[in-house]
Write a protein that holds these residues in place. Structure first.
Motif, PDB file in Angstrom:
ATOM      1  N   ASP A  31       0.740  -1.097   0.032  1.00 43.79           N
ATOM      2  CA  ASP A  31       0.155  -0.037  -0.102  1.00 43.79           C
ATOM      3  C   ASP A  31       1.061   1.218  -0.078  1.00 43.79           C
ATOM      4  O   ASP A  31       1.997   1.008  -0.143  1.00 43.79           O
ATOM      5  N   GLY A  76     -10.848  -2.997  -1.187  1.00 45.41           N
ATOM      6  CA  GLY A  76     -10.403  -1.735  -0.450  1.00 45.41           C
ATOM      7  C   GLY A  76      -9.567  -0.909  -1.290  1.00 45.41           C
ATOM      8  O   GLY A  76      -9.233   0.031  -0.700  1.00 45.41           O
ATOM      9  N   TYR A  77      -9.098  -1.337  -2.488  1.00 49.29           N
ATOM     10  CA  TYR A  77      -7.970  -0.612  -3.193  1.00 49.29           C
ATOM     11  C   TYR A  77      -8.446  -0.536  -4.459  1.00 49.29           C
ATOM     12  O   TYR A  77      -9.177  -1.431  -4.987  1.00 49.29           O
ATOM     13  N   GLN A  97      -3.369   1.962  -4.276  1.00 50.56           N
ATOM     14  CA  GLN A  97      -3.985   3.066  -3.539  1.00 50.56           C
ATOM     15  C   GLN A  97      -5.407   2.782  -3.091  1.00 50.56           C
ATOM     16  O   GLN A  97      -6.095   2.089  -3.831  1.00 50.56           O
ATOM     17  N   GLU A  98      -5.654   3.230  -1.844  1.00 52.27           N
ATOM     18  CA  GLU A  98      -6.755   2.867  -0.963  1.00 52.27           C
ATOM     19  C   GLU A  98      -8.130   3.480  -1.595  1.00 52.27           C
ATOM     20  O   GLU A  98      -7.823   4.748  -2.415  1.00 52.27           O
ATOM     21  N   LYS A  99      -9.067   2.803  -1.874  1.00 48.89           N
ATOM     22  CA  LYS A  99     -10.219   3.729  -2.328  1.00 48.89           C
ATOM     23  C   LYS A  99     -10.794   4.390  -1.528  1.00 48.89           C
ATOM     24  O   LYS A  99     -10.946   4.274  -0.358  1.00 48.89           O
ATOM     25  N   SER A 100     -11.093   5.583  -1.948  1.00 53.84           N
ATOM     26  CA  SER A 100     -11.916   6.506  -1.020  1.00 53.84           C
ATOM     27  C   SER A 100     -13.474   6.328  -1.219  1.00 53.84           C
ATOM     28  O   SER A 100     -14.172   6.180  -2.178  1.00 53.84           O
TER      29      SER A 100
END
Length: 108
Positions: A31, A76-77, A97-100
């Motif tokens: 991450d 979640g990414y 990258q994490e999902k917003s």
């Protein structure tokens, strides 16, 4: 006898040309903070070649040489799609990258 040898020789040549040459790629999936992402799916699009990353984020995948679209996804990414030339690349590391997620206000 010469004809038989010629036929056998042709068969061997055709068989050798038909065999796909595979290449193994490997790397790590992390991450944005450098933490390993385990159980990420690593797959070549529209093929049977896929695997998962281990607890340390490491993956190893074998596939035919040539240009392929590599897809990396994890819960979640954001999904990563990258065109890779497997005749040139064998080590590939990825940062996901994490999902917003936006939450709307709920009134009760």
């Amino acid at each position: 006898m010469k004809i038989r040898l010629f036929v056998i020789f042709q068969f061997v040549i055709i068989t050798c040309l038909a065999v796909e040459k595979n290449v193994t790629i490997s790397g790590f999936i992390k991450d944005s903070e450098g933490e390993a992402i385990s159980h990420a799916v690593v797959a070549f699009e529209n093929t049977k070649y896929n695997t998962y990353s281990d607890d340390k984020g490491k993956y190893t995948l074998t596939a035919p040489k040539g240009k392929q679209i590599l897809v990396i996804s994890a819960f979640g990414y954001n999904t990563i799609r990258k065109t890779v030339d497997l005749s040139k690349t064998t080590k590939m590391n990825f940062v996901m990258q994490e999902k917003s997620v936006s939450l709307n206000e709920i009134e009760v």
